[in-house]
Design a protein around this motif. Sequence first.
Motif, PDB file in Angstrom:
ATOM      1  N   GLY A  36       0.810  -1.219   0.000  1.00  0.00           N
ATOM      2  CA  GLY A  36       0.000   0.000   0.000  1.00  0.00           C
ATOM      3  C   GLY A  36       0.841   1.266   0.000  1.00  0.00           C
ATOM      4  N   ASP A  37       1.962   1.249   0.738  1.00  0.00           N
ATOM      5  CA  ASP A  37       2.859   2.411   0.738  1.00  0.00           C
ATOM      6  C   ASP A  37       3.400   2.673  -0.663  1.00  0.00           C
ATOM      7  OD1 ASP A  37       2.613   2.772   3.525  1.00  0.00           O
ATOM      8  OD2 ASP A  37       4.298   1.423   3.924  1.00  0.00           O
ATOM      9  N   LEU A  38       3.785   1.599  -1.349  1.00  0.00           N
ATOM     10  CA  LEU A  38       4.291   1.751  -2.718  1.00  0.00           C
ATOM     11  C   LEU A  38       3.198   2.241  -3.655  1.00  0.00           C
ATOM     12  CD1 LEU A  38       6.675  -1.257  -3.386  1.00  0.00           C
ATOM     13  CD2 LEU A  38       7.264   1.144  -3.127  1.00  0.00           C
ATOM     14  N   GLU A  39       1.991   1.714  -3.487  1.00  0.00           N
ATOM     15  CA  GLU A  39       0.875   2.154  -4.319  1.00  0.00           C
ATOM     16  C   GLU A  39       0.631   3.652  -4.155  1.00  0.00           C
ATOM     17  OE1 GLU A  39      -1.545  -2.085  -4.154  1.00  0.00           O
ATOM     18  OE2 GLU A  39      -2.329  -0.363  -3.047  1.00  0.00           O
ATOM     19  N   ASN A  40       0.756   4.165  -2.925  1.00  0.00           N
ATOM     20  CA  ASN A  40       0.555   5.596  -2.673  1.00  0.00           C
ATOM     21  C   ASN A  40       1.669   6.454  -3.265  1.00  0.00           C
ATOM     22  OD1 ASN A  40      -1.835   5.155  -1.284  1.00  0.00           O
ATOM     23  ND2 ASN A  40      -0.819   4.974   0.686  1.00  0.00           N
ATOM     24  N   LYS A  41       2.872   5.900  -3.361  1.00  0.00           N
ATOM     25  CA  LYS A  41       4.011   6.633  -3.934  1.00  0.00           C
ATOM     26  C   LYS A  41       4.024   6.576  -5.455  1.00  0.00           C
ATOM     27  CE  LYS A  41       7.021   7.971  -0.693  1.00  0.00           C
ATOM     28  NZ  LYS A  41       7.432   9.348  -0.552  1.00  0.00           N
ATOM     29  N   LEU A  42       3.575   5.453  -5.999  1.00  0.00           N
ATOM     30  CA  LEU A  42       3.641   5.215  -7.443  1.00  0.00           C
ATOM     31  C   LEU A  42       2.227   5.102  -8.006  1.00  0.00           C
ATOM     32  CD1 LEU A  42       6.540   2.612  -7.289  1.00  0.00           C
ATOM     33  CD2 LEU A  42       6.700   4.961  -8.133  1.00  0.00           C
ATOM     34  N   LEU A  43       1.520   6.203  -8.019  1.00  0.00           N
ATOM     35  CA  LEU A  43       0.107   6.200  -8.411  1.00  0.00           C
ATOM     36  C   LEU A  43      -0.112   5.774  -9.860  1.00  0.00           C
ATOM     37  CD1 LEU A  43      -0.949   9.508  -6.620  1.00  0.00           C
ATOM     38  CD2 LEU A  43      -1.389   7.156  -5.878  1.00  0.00           C
ATOM     39  N   ASP A  44       0.876   5.963 -10.724  1.00  0.00           N
ATOM     40  CA  ASP A  44       0.729   5.631 -12.140  1.00  0.00           C
ATOM     41  C   ASP A  44       1.066   4.176 -12.460  1.00  0.00           C
ATOM     42  OD1 ASP A  44      -0.051   8.236 -12.668  1.00  0.00           O
ATOM     43  OD2 ASP A  44       1.983   8.905 -13.100  1.00  0.00           O
ATOM     44  N   VAL A  45       1.506   3.412 -11.461  1.00  0.00           N
ATOM     45  CA  VAL A  45       1.853   2.006 -11.679  1.00  0.00           C
ATOM     46  C   VAL A  45       0.733   1.156 -11.094  1.00  0.00           C
ATOM     47  CG1 VAL A  45       3.557   0.205 -11.233  1.00  0.00           C
ATOM     48  CG2 VAL A  45       4.316   2.583 -11.508  1.00  0.00           C
ATOM     49  N   ASP A  46       0.208   0.229 -11.899  1.00  0.00           N
ATOM     50  CA  ASP A  46      -0.927  -0.557 -11.405  1.00  0.00           C
ATOM     51  C   ASP A  46      -0.499  -1.554 -10.327  1.00  0.00           C
ATOM     52  OD1 ASP A  46      -0.956  -3.484 -12.774  1.00  0.00           O
ATOM     53  OD2 ASP A  46      -0.153  -2.017 -14.191  1.00  0.00           O
ATOM     54  N   LYS A  47      -1.483  -1.935  -9.517  1.00  0.00           N
ATOM     55  CA  LYS A  47      -1.236  -2.787  -8.344  1.00  0.00           C
ATOM     56  C   LYS A  47      -0.644  -4.136  -8.717  1.00  0.00           C
ATOM     57  CE  LYS A  47      -4.930  -0.766  -5.581  1.00  0.00           C
ATOM     58  NZ  LYS A  47      -6.123  -1.018  -4.781  1.00  0.00           N
ATOM     59  N   SER A  48      -1.106  -4.736  -9.791  1.00  0.00           N
ATOM     60  CA  SER A  48      -0.604  -6.060 -10.157  1.00  0.00           C
ATOM     61  C   SER A  48       0.865  -5.985 -10.582  1.00  0.00           C
ATOM     62  CB  SER A  48      -1.457  -6.695 -11.249  1.00  0.00           C
ATOM     63  OG  SER A  48      -1.427  -5.927 -12.430  1.00  0.00           O
ATOM     64  N   THR A  49       1.259  -4.911 -11.247  1.00  0.00           N
ATOM     65  CA  THR A  49       2.670  -4.732 -11.619  1.00  0.00           C
ATOM     66  C   THR A  49       3.522  -4.574 -10.369  1.00  0.00           C
ATOM     67  OG1 THR A  49       2.105  -3.747 -13.756  1.00  0.00           O
ATOM     68  CG2 THR A  49       4.298  -3.257 -12.876  1.00  0.00           C
ATOM     69  N   LEU A  50       3.052  -3.791  -9.418  1.00  0.00           N
ATOM     70  CA  LEU A  50       3.797  -3.612  -8.164  1.00  0.00           C
ATOM     71  C   LEU A  50       3.907  -4.931  -7.412  1.00  0.00           C
ATOM     72  CD1 LEU A  50       2.536  -0.185  -6.773  1.00  0.00           C
ATOM     73  CD2 LEU A  50       4.804  -0.741  -7.655  1.00  0.00           C
ATOM     74  N   SER A  51       2.836  -5.673  -7.347  1.00  0.00           N
ATOM     75  CA  SER A  51       2.851  -6.947  -6.641  1.00  0.00           C
ATOM     76  C   SER A  51       3.821  -7.926  -7.310  1.00  0.00           C
ATOM     77  CB  SER A  51       1.436  -7.532  -6.606  1.00  0.00           C
ATOM     78  OG  SER A  51       1.425  -8.746  -5.912  1.00  0.00           O
ATOM     79  N   ARG A  52       3.761  -8.033  -8.631  1.00  0.00           N
ATOM     80  CA  ARG A  52       4.687  -8.920  -9.349  1.00  0.00           C
ATOM     81  C   ARG A  52       6.135  -8.488  -9.153  1.00  0.00           C
ATOM     82  NH1 ARG A  52       0.925  -8.300 -13.406  1.00  0.00           N
ATOM     83  NH2 ARG A  52       2.337  -6.947 -14.560  1.00  0.00           N
ATOM     84  N   THR A  53       6.374  -7.186  -9.154  1.00  0.00           N
ATOM     85  CA  THR A  53       7.731  -6.659  -8.980  1.00  0.00           C
ATOM     86  C   THR A  53       8.249  -6.967  -7.578  1.00  0.00           C
ATOM     87  OG1 THR A  53       7.281  -4.912 -10.591  1.00  0.00           O
ATOM     88  CG2 THR A  53       9.167  -4.583  -9.118  1.00  0.00           C
ATOM     89  N   ILE A  54       7.406  -6.812  -6.567  1.00  0.00           N
ATOM     90  CA  ILE A  54       7.787  -7.150  -5.196  1.00  0.00           C
ATOM     91  C   ILE A  54       8.187  -8.626  -5.108  1.00  0.00           C
ATOM     92  CG2 ILE A  54       6.830  -7.576  -2.890  1.00  0.00           C
ATOM     93  CD1 ILE A  54       5.426  -4.864  -3.110  1.00  0.00           C
ATOM     94  N   HIS A  55       7.390  -9.498  -5.680  1.00  0.00           N
ATOM     95  CA  HIS A  55       7.693 -10.937  -5.632  1.00  0.00           C
ATOM     96  C   HIS A  55       8.983 -11.254  -6.381  1.00  0.00           C
ATOM     97  CE1 HIS A  55       4.186 -12.189  -3.418  1.00  0.00           C
ATOM     98  NE2 HIS A  55       3.432 -11.447  -4.206  1.00  0.00           N
ATOM     99  N   LEU A  56       9.184 -10.620  -7.529  1.00  0.00           N
ATOM    100  CA  LEU A  56      10.418 -10.823  -8.290  1.00  0.00           C
ATOM    101  C   LEU A  56      11.632 -10.360  -7.484  1.00  0.00           C
ATOM    102  CD1 LEU A  56      11.824 -11.522 -11.036  1.00  0.00           C
ATOM    103  CD2 LEU A  56      11.480  -9.096 -11.623  1.00  0.00           C
ATOM    104  N   PHE A  57      11.524  -9.182  -6.883  1.00  0.00           N
ATOM    105  CA  PHE A  57      12.623  -8.642  -6.080  1.00  0.00           C
ATOM    106  C   PHE A  57      12.906  -9.543  -4.878  1.00  0.00           C
ATOM    107  CE2 PHE A  57      12.386  -3.827  -7.298  1.00  0.00           C
ATOM    108  CZ  PHE A  57      12.639  -4.152  -8.618  1.00  0.00           C
TER     109      PHE A  57
END
Length: 139
Positions: A36-57
């Motif tokens: 949620g913190d990342l979603e609030n910082k990166l409003l132009d990036v969709d949630k599924s991309t952020l979630s996939r990126t977190i898992h990849l990292f």
Amino acid sequence: MNIEENILIDRGVKPTIIRILVLRTMKELDRAFSLGDLENKLLDVDKSTLSRTIHLFKDNGLIHDFDDGSGSIKYSVCKDDCNCEIDDSHVHFYCNYCKKAFCLSNIPIPHIDLPEKLIMENVNLVIKGYGGNCKKAAT
């Protein structure tokens, strides 16, 4: 190449524009963060991309996660020499007042001798209290 590209390549992750942006944002945060913190910082990036990126990292040892008891898993960028193994585990601190969590990477989790046949796969030690830098609620 920038610092984030080098970090991604060193951990075996293809450096795309989004991944560089997400890693840069993660590194700019002064504390552990939730999805949620990342979603609030990166409003132009969709949630599924952020979630996939977190898992990849996480899978490639760029970040580690821990449960601070707040109901939301927290993540933190790993140090360059971290391999995200049990021996790299450290204590975390959760402020009961500002609701922020921090890595205490200078405090390793002590060795635990488990009974025979028990195999530790992960460990989580969170200290909770007043962080000293927030406005403590009146008690």
